[in-house]
Design an enzyme around this catalytic site. Structure first.
Site, PDB file in Angstrom:
ATOM      1  N   CYS A  74      11.865 -23.489   4.666  1.00  0.00           N
ATOM      2  CA  CYS A  74      11.325 -22.473   5.571  1.00  0.00           C
ATOM      3  C   CYS A  74      12.084 -21.182   5.322  1.00  0.00           C
ATOM      4  O   CYS A  74      13.309 -21.150   5.442  1.00  0.00           O
ATOM      5  CB  CYS A  74      11.505 -22.930   7.021  1.00  0.00           C
ATOM      6  SG  CYS A  74      11.122 -21.668   8.255  1.00  0.00           S
ATOM      7  N   CYS A 189       6.632 -17.722   2.653  1.00  0.00           N
ATOM      8  CA  CYS A 189       6.586 -18.699   3.741  1.00  0.00           C
ATOM      9  C   CYS A 189       5.976 -19.959   3.147  1.00  0.00           C
ATOM     10  O   CYS A 189       4.933 -19.882   2.476  1.00  0.00           O
ATOM     11  CB  CYS A 189       5.750 -18.194   4.913  1.00  0.00           C
ATOM     12  SG  CYS A 189       5.441 -19.429   6.206  1.00  0.00           S
TER      13      CYS A 189
END
Length: 262
Positions: A74, A189
């Site tokens: 992440c 992302c």
């Protein structure tokens, strides 16, 4: 212990893009996928609170699963807390996920590059430092999307997504300057690669979409000690959701990735 798992951590299902690549490179390894869905989306948190939350959570995760390595799959979490994790747990290796600015700067022909990320990743000094270090000769536009991670979650659960919403979110990535156009978009992302086909479809012109998942998996592999012979066959790969709540769609999705929900 050679049967220690590799722990993959994300706020939701985005880290599955990294898991997919890691499985190709490390087919004999066992994986534990942790989705901190109770805290999704990370971008909505104040930074000090999120940092404390993740550090406290990893005390429990490392004790419960004793992984050989932890991959923070992440960008938002990595740019905020990866250094703090390494400081808090100095004997445990962590692999972070940061915007792929360096390969973008090396590949671009026009010099116009966009970094598509969450607002949290966009505002981090860490991200700006990467640009200063690796892309000084490029014009880099940081584009923070409030909606794409959520749209990817919906798409993975339900199998469809509002393409006009995707179009609107990626539109700021596309620049034209003195006859040149953006030719690289960094997907900063891990959720975003799930939508890349929709992005290609709705983009105003073709670009190279950089997905860092393989590079992250290769970095994890490089930090693992070599194994002599075959790894022992133990527990299956599992997925853990911190909310403790999963529905049929999530169970089916995890099954498709070879994960048993615990």
């Amino acid at each position: 212990m050679t049967d220690q798992p590799i722990l993959m951590f994300d706020s939701g299902v985005g880290g599955l893009t990294v898991l997919r690549e890691a499985r190709v490179l490390m087919p004999d390894r066992r994986f534990v996928y942790v989705a901190d869905d109770a805290a999704f989306p990370f971008g909505a948190w104040e930074e000090p609170a999120l940092r404390t939350h993740i550090l406290d959570l990893f005390v429990k995760l490392l004790d419960r699963f004793a992984p050989a390595i932890s991959v923070i799959a992440c960008n938002t979490a990595s740019t905020l807390v990866i250094d703090a994790l390494r400081e808090r747990f100095p004997g445990h290796p962590f692999v972070g996920t940061v915007p792929a600015v360096k390969p973008a700067a090396e590949r671009t022909r026009s010099g116009l590059v966009s970094v598509l990320a969450t607002p949290g990743t966009v505002k981090r000094q860490y991200t700006r430092d990467l640009i200063s270090k690796w892309a000084q000769k490029c014009h880099v536009r940081l584009v923070g999307s409030d909606r794409l991670a959520g749209l990817a979650e919906v798409y993975m659960r339900e199998g469809f997504v509002d393409e006009e919403a995707v179009r609107a979110e990626i539109a700021p990535c596309f620049m034209e300057h003195e006859g040149l156009r953006t030719d690289i978009v960094v997907l900063a992302c891990t959720h975003y690669p799930f939508l890349v086909n929709r992005m290609r479809k709705t983009a105003p012109w073709p670009v190279d979409w950089i997905d860092p998942a393989e590079a992250i998996a290769r970095r994890a592999l490089s930090l693992l000690p070599p194994v002599d012979g075959a790894l022992p066959q133990g527990e299956p790969d599992i997925a853990v959701f911190t909310s403790g709540k999963t529905d049929f769609a999530i169970g089916r999705l995890m099954q498709g990735f070879g994960l048993s929900v615990r």
